[in-house]
Design a protein around this motif. Structure first.
Motif, PDB file in Angstrom:
ATOM      1  N   GLN A   1       0.863  -1.177   0.000  1.00  0.00           N
ATOM      2  CA  GLN A   1       0.000   0.000   0.000  1.00  0.00           C
ATOM      3  C   GLN A   1       0.896   1.223   0.000  1.00  0.00           C
ATOM      4  OE1 GLN A   1      -3.143   0.043  -0.475  1.00  0.00           O
ATOM      5  NE2 GLN A   1      -3.717  -2.071  -0.043  1.00  0.00           N
TER       6      GLN A   1
ATOM      7  N   TYR B   1      -3.140   0.485   9.142  1.00  0.00           N
ATOM      8  CA  TYR B   1      -3.579  -0.322   7.998  1.00  0.00           C
ATOM      9  C   TYR B   1      -4.271  -1.592   8.488  1.00  0.00           C
ATOM     10  CZ  TYR B   1      -0.032   2.371   5.364  1.00  0.00           C
ATOM     11  OH  TYR B   1       0.731   3.360   4.794  1.00  0.00           O
TER      12      TYR B   1
ATOM     13  N   ASN C   1      -5.773  -8.065   6.021  1.00  0.00           N
ATOM     14  CA  ASN C   1      -6.730  -9.042   5.517  1.00  0.00           C
ATOM     15  C   ASN C   1      -6.529 -10.367   6.259  1.00  0.00           C
ATOM     16  OD1 ASN C   1      -7.865 -11.191   3.940  1.00  0.00           O
ATOM     17  ND2 ASN C   1      -7.935  -9.826   2.174  1.00  0.00           N
TER      18      ASN C   1
ATOM     19  N   SER D   1      -2.460  -9.866   3.681  1.00  0.00           N
ATOM     20  CA  SER D   1      -2.168  -8.666   2.896  1.00  0.00           C
ATOM     21  C   SER D   1      -2.682  -7.419   3.628  1.00  0.00           C
ATOM     22  CB  SER D   1      -2.811  -8.759   1.503  1.00  0.00           C
ATOM     23  OG  SER D   1      -4.225  -8.830   1.628  1.00  0.00           O
TER      24      SER D   1
ATOM     25  N   SER E   1      -4.606  -3.722   3.709  1.00  0.00           N
ATOM     26  CA  SER E   1      -5.591  -2.871   3.044  1.00  0.00           C
ATOM     27  C   SER E   1      -5.113  -1.422   3.106  1.00  0.00           C
ATOM     28  CB  SER E   1      -6.947  -3.006   3.743  1.00  0.00           C
ATOM     29  OG  SER E   1      -7.360  -4.360   3.733  1.00  0.00           O
TER      30      SER E   1
ATOM     31  N   SER F   1      -6.668   2.972   7.088  1.00  0.00           N
ATOM     32  CA  SER F   1      -8.012   3.339   7.545  1.00  0.00           C
ATOM     33  C   SER F   1      -7.982   4.615   8.374  1.00  0.00           C
ATOM     34  CB  SER F   1      -8.625   2.199   8.367  1.00  0.00           C
ATOM     35  OG  SER F   1      -7.812   1.925   9.503  1.00  0.00           O
TER      36      SER F   1
END
Length: 352
Positions: free
Chosen positions: A88, A120, A123, A128, A130, A133
């Motif tokens: 990311q 972050y 998942n 992994s 994302s 946030s």
């Protein structure tokens, strides 16, 4: 991790300049003892700081790609090989520190250049990351005009019970505690340390009542008491990490506490040493024991192996790892090996 008990797998994050191409791996044979099999584990830009999940399934690294920075996720095979899951990235400088919680729900990064903290979600299916946030932008400055002209977040990590995230800002001399409310960071407490000290990295005592904060600019350990209910800290001791008569440039770097809570180790860049302190178990306060040379230049980080019988230091500017044995009774270090070549090493981590 399928490996013989005498062989431990380690990883080194680096600055990708000169010959460096990314993350390197090595094995520590604990019987000889010796470090060998240094090889490239993953090619990526400036993976200066790494963290490994509690179950050894995933490795998370800071990453720089062009004008963007962020975090990369890797799965770790049974043989210790790294396989990229995803990354990311956002505009601007890359972070300098990364942590993951024990349940692998969140990864949190500290961005020195931007003065931000990023959270972050992970998942749960595959490890992994994302997109972030929550991002918090710090404000302010400190008295050191060269180094504290703006916020410089240098560390973000989970408190022992993982109720909070502790964040250290070198630029504004602050330790700020955040709660993670469903992926949103909310400030719950803040401690200002001595102006100009430039706090850098934090580690907790295993009892969770004390924490130890390494300063970069004043080369001190700040001993803190910790209130796990409120997420608040209080400073109770400042102790120098370099000799009183050392007047050359020194910048404090890493700090690590032994699992038994008996000793605190810190690294000094400039003095090029690891300082050893014993811990008073009642008060949490420190007493200096000794300095050990890092046999190189600019020890950015070091690590205790899982058994804590060994310490591995990384000299960024001289490009070498150094292996010591550790006397678990006295805390003292004995040099074993100092010629392990890794270009621009920053951070060292072992599989748990």
């Amino acid at each position: 991790m399928s490996k013989s008990s005498s062989s431990l797998k380690g990883y080194v994050g680096t600055y990708t300049k000169g010959d460096s191409v990314g993350i390197y791996s090595f094995t520590l044979n604990t019987e000889i003892p010796e470090i060998k099999d240094v090889q490239v584990a993953a090619e990526l830009g400036n993976p200066t700081y790494l963290t490994i999940s509690q179950d050894n399934q995933y490795l998370y690294s800071v990453i720089k790609e062009g004008d963007k920075g962020g975090v990369a996720a890797y799965s770790i095979s049974d043989q210790g090989e790294l396989h990229l899951l995803n990354s990311q990235l956002t505009e601007g400088a890359s972070p300098c520190h990364v942590s993951v919680d024990n349940e692998k729900n969140y990864v949190v990064t500290a961005n020195y250049h931007k003065g931000t903290v990023e959270l972050y979600p992970v998942n749960k299916e595959n490890g992994s990351v994302s997109p972030a946030s929550s991002t918090v932008q710090h404000e302010g400055f400190g008295p050191n005009k060269d180094r504290q002209e703006k916020p410089h977040v240098h560390y973000s990590g989970f408190t022992p019970d993982e109720k909070y995230i502790a964040v250290i800002d070198l630029g504004i001399d602050k330790l700020i505690t955040y709660a993670n409310n469903d992926g949103v960071l909310e400030e719950v407490s803040s401690l200002s340390v001595q102006p100009g000290s430039g706090p850098r990295h934090l580690e907790f005592h295993p009892n969770g009542k004390y924490a130890y904060l390494m300063t970069e600019l004043s080369s001190e350990v700040i001993v803190l008491s910790y209130d796990s209910e409120k997420g608040s800290f209080k400073d109770i001791q400042y102790i120098s990490t370099i000799p009183a008569d050392f007047t050359a440039n020194n910048q404090g770097s890493a700090i690590h506490v032994t699992a038994d809570g008996q000793f605190v180790y810190v690294s000094n860049r400039g003095h090029n040493s690891i300082a050893v302190f014993s811990v008073d178990q009642e008060s949490g306060k420190l007493t200096f024991i000794e300095h050990t040379s890092t046999e190189g230049d600019w020890p950015r980080d070091f690590v205790l192996d899982p058994s804590e019988r060994f310490v591995v230091a990384s000299n960024q500017e001289s490009g070498n790892l150094v292996l010591y044995t550790r006397d678990t009774a006295t805390g003292k270090l004995t040099l074993v090996q100092s010629d392990i070549a890794v270009p621009y090493p920053v951070c060292v981590k072992f599989l748990k």
